[in-house]
Design an enzyme around this catalytic site. Structure first.
Site, short mmCIF file in Angstrom:
data_model
loop_
_atom_site.label_atom_id
_atom_site.label_comp_id
_atom_site.label_asym_id
_atom_site.label_seq_id
_atom_site.Cartn_x
_atom_site.Cartn_y
_atom_site.Cartn_z
N GLU A 38 -1.85 5.28 3.06
CA GLU A 38 -2.06 3.82 2.60
C GLU A 38 -3.57 3.12 2.37
O GLU A 38 -3.66 2.58 1.47
CB GLU A 38 -1.48 2.91 3.83
CG GLU A 38 0.30 3.19 3.65
CD GLU A 38 0.67 4.58 4.64
OE1 GLU A 38 -0.57 5.17 5.26
OE2 GLU A 38 1.76 4.60 4.93
N GLU A 45 -0.83 -8.97 -1.07
CA GLU A 45 -1.34 -8.46 0.18
C GLU A 45 -2.79 -7.56 -0.16
O GLU A 45 -2.84 -6.49 0.15
CB GLU A 45 -0.24 -7.54 0.89
CG GLU A 45 -0.76 -7.32 2.37
CD GLU A 45 0.30 -6.69 3.02
OE1 GLU A 45 1.24 -7.22 3.60
OE2 GLU A 45 0.35 -5.48 3.29
N ASP A 58 1.00 -1.13 -0.05
CA ASP A 58 -0.17 0.06 -0.02
C ASP A 58 0.95 1.23 0.12
O ASP A 58 0.27 2.30 0.49
CB ASP A 58 -0.96 0.10 1.17
CG ASP A 58 -0.14 -0.25 2.58
OD1 ASP A 58 1.06 -0.11 2.50
OD2 ASP A 58 -0.77 -0.81 3.51
N ARG A 80 2.33 8.00 9.33
CA ARG A 80 2.18 9.67 8.89
C ARG A 80 0.89 10.15 9.64
O ARG A 80 1.20 11.49 9.98
CB ARG A 80 1.79 9.85 7.30
CG ARG A 80 3.09 10.02 6.49
CD ARG A 80 2.83 10.13 5.09
NE ARG A 80 3.82 10.86 4.43
CZ ARG A 80 5.12 9.99 4.09
NH1 ARG A 80 5.29 8.93 4.53
NH2 ARG A 80 5.99 10.50 3.49
N HIS A 131 6.17 4.83 12.95
CA HIS A 131 6.57 5.75 11.61
C HIS A 131 5.34 6.28 10.74
O HIS A 131 5.38 7.09 10.04
CB HIS A 131 7.46 5.09 10.62
CG HIS A 131 6.77 3.86 10.24
ND1 HIS A 131 5.96 4.15 8.90
CD2 HIS A 131 6.65 2.47 10.41
CE1 HIS A 131 5.60 3.10 8.59
NE2 HIS A 131 5.92 1.84 9.30
N HIS A 176 13.13 4.77 12.69
CA HIS A 176 12.91 4.87 11.52
C HIS A 176 13.41 6.42 10.76
O HIS A 176 13.77 7.06 11.66
CB HIS A 176 11.34 5.04 11.14
CG HIS A 176 11.03 4.98 9.70
ND1 HIS A 176 11.11 6.06 8.66
CD2 HIS A 176 10.24 3.87 8.95
CE1 HIS A 176 10.61 5.65 7.57
NE2 HIS A 176 10.25 4.38 7.84
C1 UD1 Z 1 6.75 4.57 3.62
C2 UD1 Z 1 5.44 4.28 3.07
C3 UD1 Z 1 4.65 3.28 4.30
C4 UD1 Z 1 5.42 2.35 4.78
C5 UD1 Z 1 6.92 2.55 5.24
C6 UD1 Z 1 7.79 1.56 5.59
C7 UD1 Z 1 4.22 5.83 1.63
C8 UD1 Z 1 3.51 7.10 1.59
N1 UD1 Z 1 4.60 5.44 2.71
O1 UD1 Z 1 6.72 5.68 4.50
O2 UD1 Z 1 3.56 3.07 3.79
O3 UD1 Z 1 4.82 1.80 5.75
O4 UD1 Z 1 7.46 3.26 4.13
O5 UD1 Z 1 8.83 2.10 6.45
O6 UD1 Z 1 4.68 4.87 0.72
N2 UD1 Z 1 14.59 7.64 4.63
C9 UD1 Z 1 15.81 7.55 4.53
N3 UD1 Z 1 16.55 6.42 4.32
C10 UD1 Z 1 15.48 5.23 4.31
C11 UD1 Z 1 14.16 5.30 4.10
C12 UD1 Z 1 13.66 6.62 4.36
O7 UD1 Z 1 16.43 8.48 4.67
O8 UD1 Z 1 16.07 4.31 3.76
C13 UD1 Z 1 13.86 8.98 4.88
C14 UD1 Z 1 13.83 10.24 3.77
O9 UD1 Z 1 14.17 11.37 4.23
C15 UD1 Z 1 12.66 10.05 3.16
C16 UD1 Z 1 11.69 9.79 4.46
O10 UD1 Z 1 12.70 9.05 5.34
O11 UD1 Z 1 12.16 11.17 2.24
C17 UD1 Z 1 10.42 9.34 4.13
O12 UD1 Z 1 10.22 7.89 3.35
P1 UD1 Z 1 8.97 7.74 2.65
O13 UD1 Z 1 9.08 6.47 1.86
O14 UD1 Z 1 8.48 8.86 1.69
O15 UD1 Z 1 7.79 7.63 3.84
P2 UD1 Z 1 7.98 6.58 4.92
O16 UD1 Z 1 7.54 7.40 6.04
O17 UD1 Z 1 9.20 5.95 5.16
N1 UDP Z 2 11.90 -4.01 10.35
C1 UDP Z 2 13.36 -4.31 10.35
N2 UDP Z 2 14.34 -3.42 10.86
C2 UDP Z 2 13.78 -2.63 11.78
C3 UDP Z 2 12.74 -2.69 11.99
C4 UDP Z 2 11.66 -3.47 11.22
O1 UDP Z 2 13.94 -5.25 9.37
O2 UDP Z 2 14.75 -1.89 12.21
C5 UDP Z 2 11.06 -5.19 9.68
C6 UDP Z 2 9.87 -5.56 10.17
O3 UDP Z 2 10.37 -7.03 10.79
C7 UDP Z 2 8.94 -5.94 9.34
C8 UDP Z 2 9.18 -4.64 8.51
O4 UDP Z 2 10.53 -4.02 8.88
O5 UDP Z 2 9.05 -6.99 8.46
C9 UDP Z 2 8.14 -3.40 8.96
O6 UDP Z 2 8.51 -2.40 8.12
P1 UDP Z 2 7.98 -0.84 8.53
O7 UDP Z 2 7.47 -0.90 10.02
O8 UDP Z 2 8.94 0.04 8.02
O9 UDP Z 2 6.69 -0.81 7.63
P2 UDP Z 2 5.12 -1.36 7.65
O10 UDP Z 2 5.25 -2.58 8.19
O11 UDP Z 2 4.61 -0.40 8.70
O12 UDP Z 2 4.60 -0.94 6.31
#
Ligand code: UD1
Ligand code: UDP
Length: 369
Positions: A132, A118, A96, A211, A209, A242
């Site tokens: 999402e 999923e 999602d 939003r 994490h 995160h």
């Molecule tokens: C995203 C997804 C969310 C998912 C989550 C898993 C969307 C809108 N959101 O949220 O559904 O549950 O990922 O974790 O698709 N960043 C880094 N390094 C990384 C990852 C993120 O620096 O490896 C930082 C960056 O500044 C980036 C920000 O996090 O711009 C946000 O990342 P983004 O993928 O837009 O949103 P998430 O909150 O991670």
């Molecule tokens: N996870 C990981 N390292 C971490 C935290 C979570 O590998 O430090 C794994 C966790 O086991 C799960 C997935 O990441 O499988 C969850 O990801 P996240 O919470 O980023 O996204 P969501 O599931 O909420 O979309």
């Protein structure tokens, strides 16, 4: 050979797509083309390395503090020529995220059928989780095959008018990934020791994490963690934070000075599973963690008001929202009431038996024949 393009961008998508990529690689009639948007960078790369996945295409799209509109437009813009170049027979998306929905839309523009892994998860509230829930609804509209983790998810899709012949109950490949890690890596005692080397005392594991909780919700979560830590100097709180700056800021401002709160970097998947396995219980808003923890027999308090994972509510998972008092009270109860704790700690697995990826790949192979 039919070409299946697997498109993903974030950590949870990578974890859930990895078993599918392995199953596609092993299939005699199907060939995977792995395309990562890299909506996440570091957190995606941790998973690619662990599962030994080398993408055919890496769009490298992540920007610091990206917003939804600019990320969406980058995904659509950069994916389109890739789909045109590779001309896959089908495209798979998972979950999602922005990558999920935009990849499904890009596939639709190129008239390539999409499989949604999923499928059928809903809270019924388009604001929660945001964005999402809307991504799920829109991806359903774009998909040709719907791979539902449970029969409840299938019923949800049928109630929305999706033809029953294209909705398949397959389990969730997160369980395949979890079992793969447990058997292949955690069985290795050295890897397990390395993974849990940072923790020597009993601890609560935390992730967060979402939003829709940014701002006051996150402040309230962090205040709850601080209060639990101060009330219980005999335990630690371990929190892999995160990388989203909107998460990093309140977490470090409120919690960095609390001596029994350990703020650590996002862990690789092996280390994180080991941390879950050894924890007292888990406080989280993550979808994936809610699916994994019941398999490990770990109670989970979910810091959200609504869930799309209703099956988990019968398997040791409880919604507590983001209210400070509620999070503290529910945590205290788990820490002090062994009967209550035990009632939530039974290992149950509503999300499959680790054969989800093979199920999905067989369905694809049969329908593309
Ligand atoms: C995203 C997804 C969310 C998912 C989550 C898993 C969307 C809108 N959101 O949220 O559904 O549950 O990922 O974790 O698709 N960043 C880094 N390094 C990384 C990852 C993120 O620096 O490896 C930082 C960056 O500044 C980036 C920000 O996090 O711009 C946000 O990342 P983004 O993928 O837009 O949103 P998430 O909150 O991670
Ligand atoms: N996870 C990981 N390292 C971490 C935290 C979570 O590998 O430090 C794994 C966790 O086991 C799960 C997935 O990441 O499988 C969850 O990801 P996240 O919470 O980023 O996204 P969501 O599931 O909420 O979309």
């Amino acid at each position: 050979m039919k070409k299946i393009m697997v498109i993903f961008g974030t950590r949870p998508e990578a974890i859930k797509m990895a078993p599918l990529i392995h199953a596609l690689q092993a299939h005699p009639d199907l060939q995977p083309i792995v395309c990562v948007t890299a909506q996440h960078r570091q957190m995606l790369d941790q998973i690619l390395t662990l599962f030994n996945i080398k993408p055919d295409v890496d769009l490298d799209l992540m920007r610091p503090n990206q917003n939804l509109a600019e990320l969406s437009s980058r995904v659509l813009d950069k994916l389109s020529p890739i789909i045109a170049e590779y001309q896959p027979d089908a495209i798979l998306v998972q979950g999602d995220t922005t990558t999920t929905f935009c990849a499904a839309l890009a596939a639709f523009y190129h008239n390539i059928p999409v499989g949604h892994v999923e499928a059928g998860l809903r809270t019924g509230d388009i604001q929660s989780p945001f964005p999402e829930e809307m991504n799920r609804v829109l991806t359903t509209k774009l998909a040709r095959w719907h791979f539902a983790p449970t029969s409840y998810n299938r019923e949800t899709l049928l109630a929305e008018g999706i033809n029953e012949e294209v909705v398949f109950v397959t389990g969730n490949p997160v369980i395949d990934a979890l079992l793969w890690v447990k058997h292949n890596i955690l069985a290795n005692s050295v890897a397990k020791q390395v993974a849990t080397a940072t923790v020597s005392r009993p601890y609560i594991l935390v992730t967060g994490h979402r939003r829709e909780s940014f701002g006051s919700g996150f402040e309230s979560i962090c205040q709850a963690l601080k209060q639990i830590a101060l009330n219980h100097p005999e335990i630690d709180i371990v929190y892999p934070v995160h990388l989203n700056p909107s998460v990093q800021e309140p977490v470090s401002r409120i919690l960095a000075s609390v001596s029994n709160v350990q703020l650590i970097a996002p862990q690789d998947y092996t280390a994180f599973i080991a941390l879950m396995d050894k924890s007292l219980f888990i406080l989280t808003d993550s979808g994936g963690v809610q699916e994994e923890a019941p398999s490990l027999g770990k109670p989970v308090l979910v810091m959200r008001d609504k869930t799309e994972r209703v099956e988990a509510l019968k398997a040791g998972v409880k919604l507590v929202g983001t209210d400070t008092h509620k999070i503290v009270t529910e945590s205290e109860r788990l820490l002090t009431d062994p009967d209550y704790f035990n009632s939530m700690a039974e290992a149950i697995n509503p999300y499959g038996d680790g054969t989800s990826a093979i199920n999905i790949v067989e369905i694809l192979a049969n329908t593309l024949k």
